[in-house]
Design a protein around this motif. Structure first.
Motif, PDB file in Angstrom:
ATOM      1  N   SER A   2       0.798  -1.217   0.000  1.00 29.16           N
ATOM      2  CA  SER A   2       0.000   0.000   0.000  1.00 29.16           C
ATOM      3  C   SER A   2       0.837   1.277   0.000  1.00 29.16           C
ATOM      4  CB  SER A   2      -0.937   0.011   1.201  1.00 29.16           C
ATOM      5  OG  SER A   2      -0.173   0.092   2.363  1.00 29.16           O
ATOM      6  N   ASP A   4       2.333   2.950  -2.314  1.00 26.07           N
ATOM      7  CA  ASP A   4       2.003   3.911  -3.360  1.00 26.07           C
ATOM      8  C   ASP A   4       0.814   4.769  -2.955  1.00 26.07           C
ATOM      9  OD1 ASP A   4       3.917   3.273  -5.227  1.00 26.07           O
ATOM     10  OD2 ASP A   4       2.752   1.600  -5.997  1.00 26.07           O
ATOM     11  N   PHE A   5      -0.151   4.128  -2.314  1.00 26.59           N
ATOM     12  CA  PHE A   5      -1.356   4.847  -1.921  1.00 26.59           C
ATOM     13  C   PHE A   5      -0.993   5.920  -0.896  1.00 26.59           C
ATOM     14  CE2 PHE A   5      -2.886   0.883  -3.527  1.00 26.59           C
ATOM     15  CZ  PHE A   5      -4.093   1.185  -4.138  1.00 26.59           C
ATOM     16  N   GLU A   8       1.101   8.756  -2.402  1.00 28.84           N
ATOM     17  CA  GLU A   8       0.355   9.685  -3.235  1.00 28.84           C
ATOM     18  C   GLU A   8      -0.476  10.629  -2.400  1.00 28.84           C
ATOM     19  OE1 GLU A   8      -1.763   7.394  -6.155  1.00 28.84           O
ATOM     20  OE2 GLU A   8       0.098   6.432  -6.740  1.00 28.84           O
ATOM     21  N   SER A 263      -0.829   3.813  -7.917  1.00 29.29           N
ATOM     22  CA  SER A 263      -1.889   3.134  -7.161  1.00 29.29           C
ATOM     23  C   SER A 263      -3.105   2.842  -8.045  1.00 29.29           C
ATOM     24  CB  SER A 263      -2.287   3.936  -5.918  1.00 29.29           C
ATOM     25  OG  SER A 263      -2.978   5.104  -6.258  1.00 29.29           O
ATOM     26  N   LYS A 266      -2.241  -0.235  -9.937  1.00 28.69           N
ATOM     27  CA  LYS A 266      -2.252  -1.446  -9.099  1.00 28.69           C
ATOM     28  C   LYS A 266      -3.667  -1.986  -8.953  1.00 28.69           C
ATOM     29  CE  LYS A 266       1.866  -1.505  -6.475  1.00 28.69           C
ATOM     30  NZ  LYS A 266       2.597  -0.842  -5.451  1.00 28.69           N
ATOM     31  N   LEU A 289      -5.188  -5.480  -1.810  1.00 30.52           N
ATOM     32  CA  LEU A 289      -4.117  -4.476  -1.907  1.00 30.52           C
ATOM     33  C   LEU A 289      -3.641  -4.023  -0.536  1.00 30.52           C
ATOM     34  CD1 LEU A 289      -5.758  -2.344  -4.719  1.00 30.52           C
ATOM     35  CD2 LEU A 289      -3.528  -3.404  -4.902  1.00 30.52           C
ATOM     36  N   GLU A 291      -5.207  -2.179   1.426  1.00 31.24           N
ATOM     37  CA  GLU A 291      -5.492  -0.740   1.424  1.00 31.24           C
ATOM     38  C   GLU A 291      -6.878  -0.505   2.017  1.00 31.24           C
ATOM     39  OE1 GLU A 291      -5.273   2.792   1.516  1.00 31.24           O
ATOM     40  OE2 GLU A 291      -3.449   1.860   0.750  1.00 31.24           O
ATOM     41  N   ASN A 300      -9.192   6.967  -5.759  1.00 26.58           N
ATOM     42  CA  ASN A 300      -8.862   6.358  -7.052  1.00 26.58           C
ATOM     43  C   ASN A 300     -10.079   6.122  -7.942  1.00 26.58           C
ATOM     44  OD1 ASN A 300      -6.959   4.978  -4.794  1.00 26.58           O
ATOM     45  ND2 ASN A 300      -5.784   5.359  -6.654  1.00 26.58           N
TER      46      ASN A 300
END
Ligand code: ADP
Length: 340
Positions: A2, A4-5, A8, A263, A266, A289, A291, A300
């Motif tokens: 997670s 990348d989430f 970002e 993200s 992904k 994920l 997340e 997203n």
């Protein structure tokens, strides 16, 4: 998985990173959202003519589309003082009582992320919004008693990224309207980036703005963030700020030619590889994920749906042909049946 989430969010794809220097303080600079602007214009003029404060208004839509900016503009146009707070900051009924009782007559109260207010606090807000009364229970058990305080007249402006979480009793008390902010067109984003570049004193040849607008998730905050990153890149590499530099700078951030972030990709990849393109529930995608569901839903998914990479069906989320093509994965044969 997670990271990348989190990265970002932290980096400002959706976080309020020094928004204030680029925030429009005049309606002429607030690009797009014409229908909302027209409605607000009537509402504010009518209130001014009647000599009253504007009615309560709720704005909703993905982060970075301009909800807070609208609240600031309303306060400025109506010449009213605005106090700002947020759903998570109001932890107890006492917090809300203290905010409301400290308002001066005619003030605006802006509550961001209002969907995060807890139910008990929400119930105290109803009579305050409807009849300007605050009911507070003092004490506990048999000796508890309710006192009623009369509040100064005020306007509540609220914003949320998750309107489905707003209960209908709360929603119905926004007598001035519930407005959905739309994603921006590339042309609108380009105008916003042009203005920001001027404010930041940046020299560009126009191609940089165009390239940013294509990849900025149709979102002003993201566009401004990309502009600043492209400026940094141009400065460090001693280059002119143009299309080429934007592409290089955004490549370093992992933004692809459709404006998808790592993200976003992904999510699409996990749907294709683990769930055969769906239908799959949001909770299942989030679990795969590691997340939070809310992050995917708020941050997203709206853009992925708007771009036509994901469709929502009654049985869950499905990948579209466009998503497979973008990922470079063979399109499954029965894809169309799933989308029905
Ligand atoms: P939200 O409250 O919906 O998350 P904000 O109102 O904080 O979004 O907007 C983020 C930033 O994006 C603002 O500071 C401003 O610079 C820019 N922005 C948003 N909407 C517009 C618009 N319609 N025109 C110009 N700039 C905008």
């Amino acid at each position: 998985m997670s990271s990348d989430f989190n990265e970002e969010k932290k980096e400002g794809f959706d976080a309020a990173l020094s928004d204030s220097e680029l925030r429009p303080s005049r309606w002429e600079d607030y690009i797009g959202q014409e229908s909302i602007k027209n409605n607000l214009d009537i509402l504010l003029r009518a209130a001014t003519e009647r000599g009253t404060h504007p009615e309560h208004i709720l704005f909703y839509g993905p982060p970075g589309l301009g909800k807070t900016t609208l609240a600031h503009l309303i306060a400025k146009t109506s010449g009213r003082q605005m106090k700002i707070t947020s759903g998570p900051a109001i932890e107890k009924v006492g917090d809300l009582a203290s905010i409301l009782t400290n308002l001066s007559p005619g003030d605006i109260l802006f509550i961001d992320e209002i969907h995060r207010l807890n139910k008990t606090i929400e119930e105290v807000l109803y009579p305050a919004m409807e009849s300007g009364m605050l009911d507070i229970i003092i004490g506990k058990g048999p000796s508890a008693r309710t006192i009623q305080l009369e509040l100064p007249p005020f306007t509540l402006l609220a914003a949320t990224t998750r309107v489905a979480m707003i209960s209908s009793p709360l929603r119905s008390r926004f007598s001035g309207g519930v407005y959905r902010l739309e994603f921006y067109s590339d042309e609108e984003i380009q105008k916003i980036v042009n203005r920001s570049a001027k404010i930041l004193g940046m020299k560009t040849d126009g191609s940089a703005e165009r390239e940013i607008s294509k990849r900025a998730r149709s979102t002003p905050r993201t566009a401004n963030y990309f502009l600043k990153r492209a400026r940094d890149y141009a400065q460090v590499h001693k280059k002119e700020l143009n299309e080429e530099v934007v592409i290089e700078a955004l490549k370093m951030l992992g933004i692809d030619n459709e404006g998808l972030s790592p993200s976003d990709r992904k999510i699409l990849e996990v749907m294709a590889e683990k769930f055969n393109g769906g239908p799959v529930g949001l909770g299942t995608i989030a679990a795969a994920l590691s997340e939070e569901e809310a992050t995917i839903e708020e941050f997203n998914e709206p853009y992925l749906i708007q771009k036509g990479f994901i469709e929502r069906t009654p049985r869950g989320r499905c990948l579209t042909q466009k998503a497979y093509e973008h990922l470079g994965i063979a399109v499954p044969k029965n894809l169309q049946d799933r989308l029905l």
